[in-house]
Design a protein around this motif. Structure first.
Motif, PDB file in Angstrom:
ATOM      1  N   GLY A 196     -63.445  44.085  49.732  1.00 28.07           N
ATOM      2  CA  GLY A 196     -64.845  44.368  49.443  1.00 28.07           C
ATOM      3  C   GLY A 196     -65.002  45.146  48.150  1.00 28.07           C
ATOM      4  N   ALA A 197     -64.105  46.102  47.908  1.00 29.58           N
ATOM      5  CA  ALA A 197     -64.151  46.890  46.677  1.00 29.58           C
ATOM      6  C   ALA A 197     -63.892  46.014  45.466  1.00 29.58           C
ATOM      7  N   ALA A 198     -62.959  45.050  45.601  1.00 32.09           N
ATOM      8  CA  ALA A 198     -62.664  44.134  44.497  1.00 32.09           C
ATOM      9  C   ALA A 198     -63.872  43.258  44.183  1.00 32.09           C
ATOM     10  N   ALA A 199     -64.548  42.768  45.231  1.00 35.48           N
ATOM     11  CA  ALA A 199     -65.744  41.941  45.030  1.00 35.48           C
ATOM     12  C   ALA A 199     -66.848  42.753  44.364  1.00 35.48           C
ATOM     13  N   TRP A 200     -66.986  44.014  44.759  1.00 36.05           N
ATOM     14  CA  TRP A 200     -68.014  44.878  44.166  1.00 36.05           C
ATOM     15  C   TRP A 200     -67.696  45.161  42.707  1.00 36.05           C
ATOM     16  N   MET A 201     -66.397  45.387  42.398  1.00 36.55           N
ATOM     17  CA  MET A 201     -65.986  45.631  41.019  1.00 36.55           C
ATOM     18  C   MET A 201     -66.281  44.415  40.148  1.00 36.55           C
ATOM     19  N   GLN A 202     -66.040  43.230  40.679  1.00 37.04           N
ATOM     20  CA  GLN A 202     -66.326  41.997  39.947  1.00 37.04           C
ATOM     21  C   GLN A 202     -67.795  41.961  39.515  1.00 37.04           C
ATOM     22  N   GLU A 203     -68.684  42.220  40.447  1.00 35.16           N
ATOM     23  CA  GLU A 203     -70.113  42.197  40.132  1.00 35.16           C
ATOM     24  C   GLU A 203     -70.491  43.358  39.211  1.00 35.16           C
ATOM     25  N   HIS A 204     -69.859  44.495  39.404  1.00 33.66           N
ATOM     26  CA  HIS A 204     -70.120  45.682  38.585  1.00 33.66           C
ATOM     27  C   HIS A 204     -69.821  45.404  37.115  1.00 33.66           C
ATOM     28  N   LEU A 205     -68.665  44.822  36.829  1.00 31.28           N
ATOM     29  CA  LEU A 205     -68.288  44.536  35.444  1.00 31.28           C
ATOM     30  C   LEU A 205     -69.136  43.408  34.862  1.00 31.28           C
ATOM     31  N   LEU A 206     -69.508  42.448  35.695  1.00 28.02           N
ATOM     32  CA  LEU A 206     -70.395  41.380  35.227  1.00 28.02           C
ATOM     33  C   LEU A 206     -71.765  41.942  34.861  1.00 28.02           C
ATOM     34  N   THR A 207     -72.243  42.917  35.629  1.00 25.26           N
ATOM     35  CA  THR A 207     -73.545  43.536  35.345  1.00 25.26           C
ATOM     36  C   THR A 207     -73.523  44.224  33.990  1.00 25.26           C
ATOM     37  N   ILE A 208     -72.429  44.917  33.689  1.00 26.40           N
ATOM     38  CA  ILE A 208     -72.303  45.581  32.390  1.00 26.40           C
ATOM     39  C   ILE A 208     -72.341  44.544  31.275  1.00 26.40           C
ATOM     40  N   GLU A 209     -71.580  43.459  31.444  1.00 22.10           N
ATOM     41  CA  GLU A 209     -71.523  42.421  30.417  1.00 22.10           C
ATOM     42  C   GLU A 209     -72.888  41.767  30.209  1.00 22.10           C
ATOM     43  N   ARG A 210     -73.627  41.577  31.288  1.00 20.40           N
ATOM     44  CA  ARG A 210     -74.954  40.950  31.165  1.00 20.40           C
ATOM     45  C   ARG A 210     -75.925  41.836  30.390  1.00 20.40           C
ATOM     46  N   GLY A 211     -75.654  43.138  30.335  1.00 21.37           N
ATOM     47  CA  GLY A 211     -76.549  44.052  29.634  1.00 21.37           C
ATOM     48  C   GLY A 211     -76.307  44.151  28.144  1.00 21.37           C
ATOM     49  N   LEU A 212     -75.361  43.365  27.623  1.00 21.54           N
ATOM     50  CA  LEU A 212     -75.043  43.444  26.198  1.00 21.54           C
ATOM     51  C   LEU A 212     -76.106  42.749  25.347  1.00 21.54           C
ATOM     52  N   ARG A 213     -76.281  43.273  24.124  1.00 14.37           N
ATOM     53  CA  ARG A 213     -77.157  42.627  23.139  1.00 14.37           C
ATOM     54  C   ARG A 213     -76.313  42.396  21.888  1.00 14.37           C
ATOM     55  N   TRP A 214     -76.899  41.878  20.823  1.00 10.67           N
ATOM     56  CA  TRP A 214     -76.050  41.395  19.729  1.00 10.67           C
ATOM     57  C   TRP A 214     -76.395  41.977  18.354  1.00 10.67           C
ATOM     58  N   GLU A 215     -76.751  43.207  18.303  1.00 14.08           N
ATOM     59  CA  GLU A 215     -77.010  43.847  17.009  1.00 14.08           C
ATOM     60  C   GLU A 215     -76.561  45.292  17.088  1.00 14.08           C
ATOM     61  N   HIS A 216     -76.232  45.883  15.952  1.00 10.84           N
ATOM     62  CA  HIS A 216     -75.749  47.257  15.966  1.00 10.84           C
ATOM     63  C   HIS A 216     -76.028  47.935  14.628  1.00 10.84           C
ATOM     64  N   PRO A 217     -76.182  49.287  14.626  1.00 10.50           N
ATOM     65  CA  PRO A 217     -76.408  50.048  13.404  1.00 10.50           C
ATOM     66  C   PRO A 217     -75.090  50.437  12.750  1.00 10.50           C
ATOM     67  N   ALA A 218     -75.163  51.191  11.683  1.00 13.86           N
ATOM     68  CA  ALA A 218     -73.974  51.713  11.000  1.00 13.86           C
ATOM     69  C   ALA A 218     -73.959  53.224  11.105  1.00 13.86           C
ATOM     70  N   SER A 219     -72.777  53.811  10.901  1.00 11.57           N
ATOM     71  CA  SER A 219     -72.671  55.271  10.955  1.00 11.57           C
ATOM     72  C   SER A 219     -72.167  55.807   9.626  1.00 11.57           C
ATOM     73  N   ASP A 220     -72.362  57.091   9.411  1.00 16.02           N
ATOM     74  CA  ASP A 220     -71.981  57.747   8.172  1.00 16.02           C
ATOM     75  C   ASP A 220     -70.671  58.497   8.381  1.00 16.02           C
ATOM     76  N   LEU A 221     -69.600  58.048   7.695  1.00 14.02           N
ATOM     77  CA  LEU A 221     -68.278  58.639   7.891  1.00 14.02           C
ATOM     78  C   LEU A 221     -68.256  60.118   7.544  1.00 14.02           C
ATOM     79  N   GLN A 222     -68.837  60.496   6.408  1.00 15.99           N
ATOM     80  CA  GLN A 222     -68.790  61.892   5.967  1.00 15.99           C
ATOM     81  C   GLN A 222     -69.469  62.802   6.986  1.00 15.99           C
ATOM     82  N   GLU A 223     -70.605  62.374   7.501  1.00 18.96           N
ATOM     83  CA  GLU A 223     -71.328  63.191   8.482  1.00 18.96           C
ATOM     84  C   GLU A 223     -70.517  63.362   9.759  1.00 18.96           C
TER      85      GLU A 223
END
Length: 238
Positions: A196-223
């Motif tokens: 049961g824990a393995a089945a729950w983990m499967q859905e848990h990781l799939l939920t995280i993956e489904r929440g992904l989007r496809w754009e990102h900002p940049a960061s300032d190295l010096q700061e």
């Protein structure tokens, strides 16, 4: 040869590695951020040779990309790579739960519950960085219950790369692990329901993956480096 003299650069390697690894996994250095050797050398007070070794180590772990004639930068995982990493995590982490010996010692379960409580507190306070870090620690400690050191190391590396993926493609809310899902996994293990824990983990990781989007900002190295060095000194950035 003076053994103490040779130990100093190695120790600095570890310190610099730890700082950069944490900055990447905590999304302080975002994907695509350039990591010039000369800038890092000055900031950490070491030679470029030392910096190069650290960058190559991070590159082997998939956190840094070494570009010919362009130097190093924080890795930018592709969509396919992101999906492959989560697919690999499902295989390893679900498989580990299904094979876990029962019963799991109560002290181990309490240690997991303490991590979930800390993760919950971080989420409630709006501290997304700590929430993601603690979530990763939960998954690593869960894998460690198998007693399989190789598996645990592989999961730890995949969790680190997942942090980079979340920094690249994650929405502010959707990809943070829900602490209630972690609690459910613990409850299932406490009842010796590994399947049961393995089945729950499967859905848990799939939920995280489904929440992904496809754009990102940049960061300032010096700061970021100013903040890193200030934390290392125990003070505030100038």
């Amino acid at each position: 040869m003076n053994k103490n003299a040779s130990a100093v650069p190695q120790e600095k390697d570890e310190v610099i590695y730890a700082h950069l690894h944490a900055a990447i996994c905590d999304s302080k250095l975002l994907p695509g951020t350039r990591l010039p050797e000369d800038t890092l050398s000055v900031s950490f007070g070491v030679s470029r040779t030392v910096v190069r070794k650290v960058l190559q180590r991070l590159a082997c772990e998939g956190l840094v990309a070494m570009r010919p004639n362009r130097g190093a930068q924080v890795a930018e995982p592709s969509v396919n790579e992101a999906r492959d990493i989560f697919a690999t995590r499902r295989i390893l982490e679900c498989g580990a739960l299904a094979e876990m010996q029962n019963p799991i010692p109560a002290a181990k379960l309490e240690s997991l519950r303490a991590l979930v409580e800390a993760e919950d507190a971080a989420q409630m306070s709006g501290n997304r960085v700590d929430a993601i870090r603690l979530s990763g620690e939960f998954h690593i400690e869960l894998a460690a219950l198998t007693g399989n050191l190789v598996l645990t190391e592989m999961v730890a590396k995949l969790v680190a790369r997942s942090s980079l993926i979340i920094a690249t493609y994650g929405s502010p809310i959707a990809v943070v692990c829900r602490h209630s899902e972690h609690e459910q996994i613990i409850d299932l293990l406490a009842r010796s329901d590994a399947a049961g824990a393995a089945a729950w983990m499967q859905e848990h990781l799939l939920t995280i993956e489904r929440g992904l989007r496809w754009e990102h900002p940049a960061s300032d190295l010096q700061e970021v480096l100013r903040g890193v060095m200030a934390n290392a000194r125990g003070g505030k950035a100038d």
